[in-house]
Design an enzyme around this catalytic site. Sequence first.
Site, PDB file in Angstrom:
ATOM      1  N   SER A 655    -102.392 -25.762  -6.197  1.00  0.00           N
ATOM      2  CA  SER A 655    -101.818 -24.586  -6.860  1.00  0.00           C
ATOM      3  C   SER A 655    -100.390 -24.285  -6.391  1.00  0.00           C
ATOM      4  O   SER A 655     -99.742 -23.387  -6.927  1.00  0.00           O
ATOM      5  CB  SER A 655    -102.712 -23.364  -6.618  1.00  0.00           C
ATOM      6  N   LYS A 698    -104.111 -13.669  -5.625  1.00  0.00           N
ATOM      7  CA  LYS A 698    -102.778 -14.134  -5.250  1.00  0.00           C
ATOM      8  C   LYS A 698    -101.718 -13.110  -5.638  1.00  0.00           C
ATOM      9  O   LYS A 698    -100.823 -12.785  -4.849  1.00  0.00           O
ATOM     10  CB  LYS A 698    -102.491 -15.483  -5.921  1.00  0.00           C
TER      11      LYS A 698
END
Lengths: 806, 278
Positions: A655, A698
């Site tokens: 990611s 996140k």
Amino acid sequence: MIPTALPPEQLYLACNQDSFSFQTTDDLEALHDALGQERALDAIGFGIRMAHDGYNLYVLGPAGSGKHTTVSQVLEREAKGRPRPDDWCYVNNFDDPRKPRALRLPPGMGARLRRDMEHLVEELQTSIPALFESDDYRSRLQEIEEELNQRQEEAFKELQKEAEEVGVTLLKTPRGFAFAPVRDGEVISPDEFNKLPKDEQERIEKAVGGLQEKLQKILRQVPQWQRESRGKVKELNSRVTMYVVGSLLDEVRKTYADLPVVLEYLQAVQKDIIDNVDDFRPQEKNPMQMLGLPVGMEQGSSLRRYVVNVLVDHGTSEGRPVIHEDNPTYQNLVGQVEHLAQMGALVTDFTLIKPGALHRANQGYLIMDVRRLLIQPYAWEGLKRALVAGKINIESLGQILSLVSTVTLEPEPVPLDVKVVLLGDRMLYYLLHHYDPDFRQLFKVAADFEDDVDRRPDNNRVYTRMLATMIRRHQLLPFDRSGVARVMEHGARLAGDAKKLTAHLESLVDLLREADFQARQEERGVVGAVQVQAAIDAQVRRADRIRAKVYEAIHKGTVLIDTAGERPAQVNGLSVIQLGNFIFGQPSRITATARLGDGKVIDIEREVKLGGAIHSKGVLILSSLLANRYGGNQPLSFSASLVFEQSYGQVDGDSASVAEFCALISALIGVPVRQHLAVTGSVNQHGRVQPIGGVNEKIEGFFDVCAARGLTGDQGVVIPAANVRHLMLRRDVVEAAAAGRFHVWAVETVDEALELLTGRSAGEPDEAGHYPEDSLNGLAARRLAELTELRKKFSAAGKGEENNDE
Amino acid sequence: MSEPDRGAERAVKRVLVTLDPYGQGVDALRAAAGIAADLEAELLGLLVEDIDLVRLAELPFAREIDIFTDDTEPLGGTRMKHDMQLQADRLRRMLATAAGQRRVPWQFRVTRGRVIDELMGRFQEFDLLILGQVRRPLVRRLKLAVRDRRQSRVPAPAGHRPVQPVMVLYHDSPASRRALATARRLARETQRPLMVVLPLNPAAVVRELERQVMAWLREQRQQARFAYLGDESIAAVAQLTRREHGGGLVVGRDVFALDGPGLSSLLEQLECPLVLVN
């Protein structure tokens, strides 16, 4: 073109309370079926109806997903309408008591046979002694005794007569008998004997010798006479016993006339009673006693052998059995033969055979947790053996492992016809499927529970009923519409998808309970959104000690994260950390360096073995993207290094590959990167940005760091466009976005990410594949060309020096 | 009747029990010790060594037939003396144990002669005589011997063990009243039922005897059965005792003319111990 920030409504898909037709959950009907588990329910239905061997079920799904409840409900429903299974009993095997016989009887008949046998034995204990005490019997016994006596007496009398005729008497000596000559009723003394004439002495000696021989002959005949008498007594006893036993057993036989196995057993009982009739008479005190306790199971209990040990009684059952075995040890599964400790010795008989879960579930369903089953020694093997053999063999572990050689019982195996339903997680299913060939043969049906369900209007309505059912089952306060809506929104957050709702029932029940707790604390009669939110906040608060420490370190500057300004070759990446059930996002600084080289991108995490395989894959894709985009017909003549700064643990996942690409381009061309932005997303070889996991956490992680320092209005997070549907952000994040104090951008390409992070155009390639010169890509291409030229020069200079040397 | 009986019981100071060298005799011995303890009397165990055996052993052709093996072995004076000594030692120990358990003073005597003669000679010295099966005719001895060997008894079914009552012959005489009291003690001591044997005729006398006995039994809280004798001969008593599987017969000294032949005849015909009450 630089993408615009996402509007607040795309950051959080709120649940529309107005769409609810109820005021509180009390108004909702209960839901009996599992929501969104049609695939699993179909599989379960197929498995339980499939009559062939091996179609046992493995129900897959994470713990807490309601597998157990759902399976139980389905099985209970299915079992109720089916015929009751047969009873199973163990009875004594009169031919070989070590191998008790198993009797299969129609439901309820096992207990009845036990009662009938108890009654029979009670009757016999009264009637047999009475019969043997009767005058008739005694006189017949006396006749036999008299007959024997008469035979003996006649023989002895004849001997006596003969002795008297020759003047001899019989005397009892300390060790036996002896004949002696008598005169005037007294034995002749030695002196008198010696005075007798020689021929008289010889006559006496000869007479005594003859009498001795005759007595010996009689004594040798006596045992034969006694044997004959014993035989007659035995025959008399048999006839007398048969008279009582036959009539009583005939009464019992009438009940079981259509059950040949019982009739056969009763026949064996009859024979045994006749052979052992003495057991029904008052016994003398057994001398084998110690400390006042009887020694041996036979003491006072020899009639135990007529007991019927009802292993499984379905007299009061309704339909097929559904058995939940919470402690699936080997013995609890296949049953066991218990022992009694008597004076240091262990003794047993068929009455101590205890059923296992397989016995109880026979002709029905057995539900077990696979993990619990696997951790019990030999339980899994025992289950498989029973299923493969199609019968339950009660053996101790000692017998199976040949650890003990003592004589014990070998009960007749019971035929097995059961559906075993194992509940477990997916990993165990796939491990068993891969490594255990028996598993594939025995558990052909997998019922895979969904982790979530679609968030659609129809599902939403059923979901509210499901919540209402849970609330009632756990006796919680009713939830109003706002409370239900907030629970559903949280359900979407737990699913990690704004268009889904979690099917993890345990998490939902926990939230409902804790919201109920909050409401009761506030002395409210109904649970609303406020209480649900309070419960969510409390859950986070209880779990976020580590997160707080991490953010504190960032805030204090121990962990270096910039949230303002611009820096070349430095990008804020985002990662997630999972501790138990709690997940939170953490910003990480990713830096890159670039220099003349041979096209190799060094992943420092990988070099030091702190990078996982997926992360390494991401970096390799990145290298490929660079080569594909800028290499063209020339080799890449640079080397680069990438690192997660201040990361001291394992890093995995791809990611961060968008962030790493941006850091690399920045390092290559020296364009600074905005530090008030963070970026997450993976990239493919063609520069397309792909979705990642944990997007909400996140974003919230970077928001928390920025908020702690004060939101500036230009801060935000760049995410993959494919992750927009997953956004269910915290209320404060959404509110900040709505106020323009924080932003979320969704990108589809790395170029868009580059433009957001640098504020400059990435540049589109023309038909020849050339980028505009002042664009980011154009600068990158030019820089790479320069490095290639530089490398050629170095290479040519090197060759010149080599030639000069020659 | 109770007052004179109590006086008579208290007068019992010496109890004689004959020791059967060939029988187990433990139960009779324990019962005798129990009665002696109850009466606070002294217990004398008497073993009569048969003089005929001593003479037989000295005969040159004397041989003994072993009851267990049917083999014959030569007899001798030394062996006979040794075997008799072993018997005496064994019986002395049995007596000591039985008397010691009840804390009864005891004596053990061994005489040699004929059992009946010895008993008749000592009868007046004792208040109570408990006689085991000390004299049996040839045929009965053989029958008992073959019955006992090799556990070869005809298998009477378990439970078919006739209850062996303590039987007492009762007449309206002082000795028979004492006999009744002694029989009650013996029944209690050996946990056996009591059976009172009455003459059948004349009817009026029998009813009176029954009344007397029942009144006394009620007073003693003792249960008993009655049996009746049509013929009061020794043979009839012995037959009744056998028929009822008597476990012991208690007789007052004045019931029969128990001189030497009478006592001998009774002992020969009985299959249970005889208790004579003076």
